[in-house]
Design a protein around this motif. Structure first.
Motif, PDB file in Angstrom:
ATOM      1  N   ASP A 470     -11.987  -9.357  33.224  1.00 49.41           N
ATOM      2  CA  ASP A 470     -12.896  -8.781  34.213  1.00 49.41           C
ATOM      3  C   ASP A 470     -14.264  -9.458  34.118  1.00 49.41           C
ATOM      4  OD1 ASP A 470     -13.053  -6.064  36.007  1.00 49.41           O
ATOM      5  OD2 ASP A 470     -14.997  -6.543  35.101  1.00 49.41           O
ATOM      6  N   PRO A 471     -14.936  -9.691  35.230  1.00 47.24           N
ATOM      7  CA  PRO A 471     -16.263 -10.325  35.182  1.00 47.24           C
ATOM      8  C   PRO A 471     -17.283  -9.543  34.365  1.00 47.24           C
ATOM      9  CG  PRO A 471     -15.397 -10.337  37.417  1.00 47.24           C
ATOM     10  CD  PRO A 471     -14.468  -9.491  36.611  1.00 47.24           C
ATOM     11  N   ASP A 472     -17.086  -8.254  34.202  1.00 49.64           N
ATOM     12  CA  ASP A 472     -18.029  -7.429  33.451  1.00 49.64           C
ATOM     13  C   ASP A 472     -17.761  -7.416  31.950  1.00 49.64           C
ATOM     14  OD1 ASP A 472     -19.591  -6.502  35.649  1.00 49.64           O
ATOM     15  OD2 ASP A 472     -17.964  -5.145  36.192  1.00 49.64           O
ATOM     16  N   PHE A 473     -16.706  -8.092  31.515  1.00 47.52           N
ATOM     17  CA  PHE A 473     -16.314  -8.056  30.101  1.00 47.52           C
ATOM     18  C   PHE A 473     -17.333  -8.769  29.216  1.00 47.52           C
ATOM     19  CE2 PHE A 473     -14.319 -10.296  26.530  1.00 47.52           C
ATOM     20  CZ  PHE A 473     -13.755  -9.244  25.836  1.00 47.52           C
ATOM     21  N   SER A 474     -17.673  -8.129  28.104  1.00 52.32           N
ATOM     22  CA  SER A 474     -18.483  -8.742  27.054  1.00 52.32           C
ATOM     23  C   SER A 474     -17.915  -8.288  25.714  1.00 52.32           C
ATOM     24  CB  SER A 474     -19.951  -8.314  27.162  1.00 52.32           C
ATOM     25  OG  SER A 474     -20.655  -8.641  25.986  1.00 52.32           O
ATOM     26  N   PRO A 475     -17.597  -9.203  24.807  1.00 51.85           N
ATOM     27  CA  PRO A 475     -16.972  -8.780  23.541  1.00 51.85           C
ATOM     28  C   PRO A 475     -17.911  -8.066  22.588  1.00 51.85           C
ATOM     29  CG  PRO A 475     -17.403 -11.129  23.501  1.00 51.85           C
ATOM     30  CD  PRO A 475     -17.724 -10.662  24.893  1.00 51.85           C
ATOM     31  N   GLU A 476     -19.220  -8.046  22.885  1.00 55.54           N
ATOM     32  CA  GLU A 476     -20.194  -7.487  21.947  1.00 55.54           C
ATOM     33  C   GLU A 476     -20.961  -6.297  22.499  1.00 55.54           C
ATOM     34  OE1 GLU A 476     -21.416  -8.311  18.752  1.00 55.54           O
ATOM     35  OE2 GLU A 476     -19.613  -9.504  18.448  1.00 55.54           O
ATOM     36  N   ARG A 477     -20.940  -6.057  23.786  1.00 55.90           N
ATOM     37  CA  ARG A 477     -21.845  -5.070  24.382  1.00 55.90           C
ATOM     38  C   ARG A 477     -21.187  -3.699  24.497  1.00 55.90           C
ATOM     39  NH1 ARG A 477     -25.017  -5.552  30.230  1.00 55.90           N
ATOM     40  NH2 ARG A 477     -25.791  -3.395  30.208  1.00 55.90           N
ATOM     41  N   MET A 478     -21.413  -2.869  23.569  1.00 56.52           N
ATOM     42  CA  MET A 478     -20.960  -1.476  23.499  1.00 56.52           C
ATOM     43  C   MET A 478     -19.687  -1.212  24.294  1.00 56.52           C
ATOM     44  SD  MET A 478     -24.327   0.953  23.177  1.00 56.52           S
ATOM     45  CE  MET A 478     -23.337   2.433  22.976  1.00 56.52           C
ATOM     46  N   TRP A 479     -19.819  -0.530  25.423  1.00 56.77           N
ATOM     47  CA  TRP A 479     -18.672  -0.074  26.198  1.00 56.77           C
ATOM     48  C   TRP A 479     -18.232  -1.095  27.247  1.00 56.77           C
ATOM     49  CZ3 TRP A 479     -16.105   3.769  24.208  1.00 56.77           C
ATOM     50  CH2 TRP A 479     -16.777   4.728  23.433  1.00 56.77           C
ATOM     51  N   ARG A 480     -18.635  -2.334  27.099  1.00 64.56           N
ATOM     52  CA  ARG A 480     -18.300  -3.347  28.103  1.00 64.56           C
ATOM     53  C   ARG A 480     -17.320  -4.391  27.545  1.00 64.56           C
ATOM     54  NH1 ARG A 480     -22.527  -2.467  32.148  1.00 64.56           N
ATOM     55  NH2 ARG A 480     -21.901  -4.349  33.245  1.00 64.56           N
ATOM     56  N   GLY A 481     -16.536  -4.024  26.552  1.00 65.68           N
ATOM     57  CA  GLY A 481     -15.536  -4.939  26.020  1.00 65.68           C
ATOM     58  C   GLY A 481     -15.099  -4.683  24.597  1.00 65.68           C
ATOM     59  N   PRO A 482     -15.997  -4.313  23.680  1.00 62.88           N
ATOM     60  CA  PRO A 482     -15.548  -4.066  22.300  1.00 62.88           C
ATOM     61  C   PRO A 482     -14.469  -2.980  22.213  1.00 62.88           C
ATOM     62  CG  PRO A 482     -17.924  -4.302  22.365  1.00 62.88           C
ATOM     63  CD  PRO A 482     -17.463  -4.258  23.800  1.00 62.88           C
ATOM     64  N   VAL A 483     -13.746  -3.013  21.108  1.00 58.73           N
ATOM     65  CA  VAL A 483     -12.747  -1.989  20.814  1.00 58.73           C
ATOM     66  C   VAL A 483     -13.455  -0.800  20.172  1.00 58.73           C
ATOM     67  CG1 VAL A 483     -10.653  -1.428  19.532  1.00 58.73           C
ATOM     68  CG2 VAL A 483     -10.967  -3.742  20.467  1.00 58.73           C
ATOM     69  N   TRP A 484     -13.214   0.373  20.698  1.00 64.22           N
ATOM     70  CA  TRP A 484     -13.678   1.625  20.096  1.00 64.22           C
ATOM     71  C   TRP A 484     -12.452   2.390  19.609  1.00 64.22           C
ATOM     72  CZ3 TRP A 484     -18.760   3.997  20.176  1.00 64.22           C
ATOM     73  CH2 TRP A 484     -19.758   3.180  20.715  1.00 64.22           C
ATOM     74  N   ILE A 485     -12.580   3.028  18.465  1.00 64.76           N
ATOM     75  CA  ILE A 485     -11.435   3.739  17.886  1.00 64.76           C
ATOM     76  C   ILE A 485     -11.056   4.950  18.731  1.00 64.76           C
ATOM     77  CG2 ILE A 485     -10.522   4.875  15.831  1.00 64.76           C
ATOM     78  CD1 ILE A 485     -11.120   1.826  15.579  1.00 64.76           C
ATOM     79  N   ASN A 486     -12.051   5.657  19.272  1.00 68.75           N
ATOM     80  CA  ASN A 486     -11.701   6.881  20.004  1.00 68.75           C
ATOM     81  C   ASN A 486     -10.935   6.592  21.287  1.00 68.75           C
ATOM     82  OD1 ASN A 486     -14.081   5.845  21.248  1.00 68.75           O
ATOM     83  ND2 ASN A 486     -14.624   7.873  21.999  1.00 68.75           N
ATOM     84  N   THR A 487     -11.353   5.573  22.053  1.00 66.51           N
ATOM     85  CA  THR A 487     -10.625   5.283  23.289  1.00 66.51           C
ATOM     86  C   THR A 487      -9.222   4.771  22.965  1.00 66.51           C
ATOM     87  OG1 THR A 487     -11.765   3.141  23.374  1.00 66.51           O
ATOM     88  CG2 THR A 487     -12.631   4.906  24.755  1.00 66.51           C
ATOM     89  N   SER A 488      -9.077   4.020  21.887  1.00 68.48           N
ATOM     90  CA  SER A 488      -7.752   3.539  21.496  1.00 68.48           C
ATOM     91  C   SER A 488      -6.839   4.706  21.134  1.00 68.48           C
ATOM     92  CB  SER A 488      -7.876   2.576  20.315  1.00 68.48           C
ATOM     93  OG  SER A 488      -8.649   1.440  20.661  1.00 68.48           O
ATOM     94  N   VAL A 489      -7.384   5.671  20.397  1.00 64.27           N
ATOM     95  CA  VAL A 489      -6.594   6.846  20.012  1.00 64.27           C
ATOM     96  C   VAL A 489      -6.198   7.662  21.242  1.00 64.27           C
ATOM     97  CG1 VAL A 489      -6.798   9.091  18.873  1.00 64.27           C
ATOM     98  CG2 VAL A 489      -7.437   7.005  17.644  1.00 64.27           C
ATOM     99  N   LEU A 490      -7.131   7.829  22.178  1.00 68.28           N
ATOM    100  CA  LEU A 490      -6.833   8.614  23.374  1.00 68.28           C
ATOM    101  C   LEU A 490      -5.782   7.929  24.241  1.00 68.28           C
ATOM    102  CD1 LEU A 490     -10.437   9.796  24.299  1.00 68.28           C
ATOM    103  CD2 LEU A 490      -8.588  11.208  23.385  1.00 68.28           C
ATOM    104  N   VAL A 491      -5.866   6.603  24.381  1.00 76.02           N
ATOM    105  CA  VAL A 491      -4.857   5.888  25.163  1.00 76.02           C
ATOM    106  C   VAL A 491      -3.502   5.939  24.457  1.00 76.02           C
ATOM    107  CG1 VAL A 491      -4.151   3.625  26.041  1.00 76.02           C
ATOM    108  CG2 VAL A 491      -6.504   4.412  26.364  1.00 76.02           C
ATOM    109  N   ALA A 492      -3.491   5.824  23.132  1.00 76.88           N
ATOM    110  CA  ALA A 492      -2.229   5.933  22.398  1.00 76.88           C
ATOM    111  C   ALA A 492      -1.574   7.291  22.644  1.00 76.88           C
ATOM    112  CB  ALA A 492      -2.461   5.714  20.906  1.00 76.88           C
ATOM    113  N   GLU A 493      -2.382   8.329  22.629  1.00 77.21           N
ATOM    114  CA  GLU A 493      -1.832   9.661  22.907  1.00 77.21           C
ATOM    115  C   GLU A 493      -1.304   9.729  24.329  1.00 77.21           C
ATOM    116  OE1 GLU A 493      -4.071  13.738  23.064  1.00 77.21           O
ATOM    117  OE2 GLU A 493      -3.572  13.304  20.974  1.00 77.21           O
TER     118      GLU A 493
END
Length: 555
Positions: A470-493
């Motif tokens: 996505d054009p908005d992707f950034s690997p370092e900028r908070m919610w614009r690309g990095p992996v967060w544990i909570n969103t990963s857990v919620l998607v896994a559920e």
């Protein structure tokens, strides 16, 4: 004595100690506001305060330990209950421990001294033989030096930590060391909130996040339930304690009050919003601030660990009022679908879904609301069997229909809308509808494919918060690309609830591997390297708690 020969709690403390580098993980004590970090030749001391930078909370710029010849004794080892200093030969040694939440105790062998460098440049030197010295730290960050009783202080600190580690869950061996460290993080992040009668809040981090954020409290409680259900309930007690007259739950409960509207925001937050070009940095009217509706989810999970019917009924009433608030007050365009009135209420502060106009109707919020109405109905069925649950189930069905209408067949994605305008960014919020478990088959399968797509979300180190292409992707900028544990857990559920149990387990294993590889429970991670993103906070509460929850589930 080897690790295997130690009592279990002591072994877990040693495992956790391997991560206490005094840089990403400071030396501290449950309930204390004092933090000890590594300095050039010794350690430095700070306090932990709400909305104050670490640099502004200095107590001592440096504490250096020296032998009789004046040679510096470096830090040799750190365990949860003490820091050990020593020469290479072991002929001169000293230890630093807590002596209660607001004091440090330092003692050493004959001829060993501690040199204290104050904030104002003053330097003082103290012998450490015998009982050593006690450094008492006042609320204004001033200090008083007193004679110490180091043996007692050291023993009490060790007792407190061993008591904490006795509650640490026992998990799969390859996950046990990180689980012990994450359990240390949860204990280390306990602070008292005296205005609430000495309530114990497990804060996101003593480094910069000293308060109880509503969303964080939910995730932290879910991890704590495995070893300390009482402390888990206390987090929900605090989060639910201050509803508004209309049922809205506040964003933050902190030592100076609560944060429930944009009028309560500190100036630093307003400045951040201005830099992002946000239209809500200085609204002419207060905007309510809350967090996504996961209250019933957290309540149900905590009750799974230890059933408390009376407590459950009390909290359930507050959860119902907060759920009704979303539909009565936060449906800002009156179409039946509530919106986020402020980025902070989403928990995903700088997500590109907020680059457009606000308020924002988002598929994650819709999915949370569907799930929460169903959770409420199930909890009522359990704890209030005579209650009418039809309105919650009917509202869930209406919201599900509106959510399905947010699907864009051309892009194969759920799209958010800002003030009615479509937002084309491909973000993790578009995967959250999996959590309903009731999507049409074609949509459900398309989301599964997105999770697997290496160009979008199927990256080696986990699930990015914006698709990698996505054009908005950034690997370092908070919610614009990095992996967060909570969103990963919620998607896994969500994957599990949508019928993809094996894929859900794979994502959970991948998320656990990320934390181990990354060296600890950081706030967020670079999705290409698997290491802490540059600006991410370390020893982060919900990452620690959710790792514990993952480790238990994967055992």
């Amino acid at each position: 004595m080897t690790d295997a020969d130690m009592p279990d709690a002591a072994r877990l403390a040693v495992l956790a100690g391997r991560h206490l580098d005094l840089v990403t993980a400071p030396f501290t004590l449950p309930r204390s506001r004092v933090l000890v970090f590594r300095a050039d030749d010794g350690v430095r001391v700070h306090t932990s305060e709400y909305e104050r930078r670490l640099e502004d909370c200095r107590v001592l710029d440096e504490v250096t330990v020296t032998d009789a010849a004046g040679a510096v004794l470096p830090v040799r080892d750190v365990q949860p209950h003490r820091i050990a200093f020593g020469s290479e030969t072991g002929s001169a040694v000293a230890t630093l421990a807590f002596d209660g939440p607001a004091a440090l105790s330092v003692a050493g062998s004959d001829g060993v001294h501690a040199t204290l460098r104050h904030r104002d440049g003053r330097v003082e030197r103290h012998p450490l033989a015998g009982g050593g010295i006690r450094i008492r730290i006042a609320p204004d960050r001033s200090i008083a030096i007193e004679p110490g009783d180091h043996e007692s202080a050291l023993a009490e600190s060790e007792r407190l930590w061993l008591e904490w580690f006795a509650r640490c869950p026992r998990v799969r061996e390859d996950l046990q060391q990180m689980t012990a460290f994450c359990w240390w993080v949860l204990g280390a992040n306990i602070v008292e909130l005296p205005a609430l009668g000495d309530a114990r809040a497990v804060v996101p981090s003593k480094i910069g996040y000293v308060g109880l954020w509503q969303w964080d409290a939910y995730f932290i409680a879910v991890g704590l339930r495995h070893g300390d259900p009482e402390l888990a309930r206390e987090q929900l007690d605090i989060a639910f304690r201050f509803p508004g007259a209309d049922g809205q739950l506040p964003d933050v409960v902190h030592e100076e009050g609560i944060l429930a509207t944009s009028d309560d925001l500190p100036e630093s937050d307003r400045a951040t919003l201005r830099r992002a070009g946000s239209q809500i940095a200085d609204p002419s009217q207060p905007v309510p601030l809350t967090k996504p509706p996961l209250a019933a989810w957290a309540l149900r999970k905590v009750l799974e660990a230890e059933d408390r019917p009376d407590w459950a009924r009390e909290q359930l009433g507050r959860v119902i009022r907060s759920q009704d608030w979303w539909f009565a007050v936060s449906d800002l365009d009156g179409d039946g679908m509530p919106e986020y009135g402020h980025p902070y209420s989403s928990g995903l502060d700088d997500s590109p879904i907020f680059d457009g106009p606000i308020p924002t109707a988002a598929p994650d919020l819709a999915a949370y609301l569907v799930c929460q109405d169903r959770e409420i109905a199930a909890l009522l069925g359990r704890y209030e069997p005579n209650a009418d649950t039809d309105r919650f189930l009917a509202r869930a069905e209406r919201t599900q229909e509106l959510l399905n209408g947010m699907w864009d067949a051309d892009t194969g994605r759920f799209l958010a809308r800002g003030a009615g305008e479509e937002i084309r960014s491909d973000t993790v919020v578009g995967l959250m509808p999996l959590r309903t478990g009731t999507l049409p088959d074609g949509i459900r399968d398309a989301l599964r494919d997105a999770v697997d797509d290496p160009a979008r979300y199927g990256l080696d180190w986990g699930l990015p918060t914006v698709a990698a292409d996505d054009p908005d992707f950034s690997p370092e900028r908070m919610w614009r690309g990095p992996v967060w544990i909570n969103t990963s857990v919620l998607v896994a559920e969500g994957l599990e609830l949508s019928g993809y149990a094996e894929r859900a387990r794979e994502l959970r294993e991948q998320t656990a591997r990320l934390v181990v590889h990354g060296g600890g429970p950081h706030e967020y991670y670079n999705p290409f390297t698997g290491f802490k993103a540059e600006r991410a906070t370390t020893s982060f509460g919900w990452s620690a708690a959710l790792f514990v929850d993952l480790a238990v589930a994967l055992t």
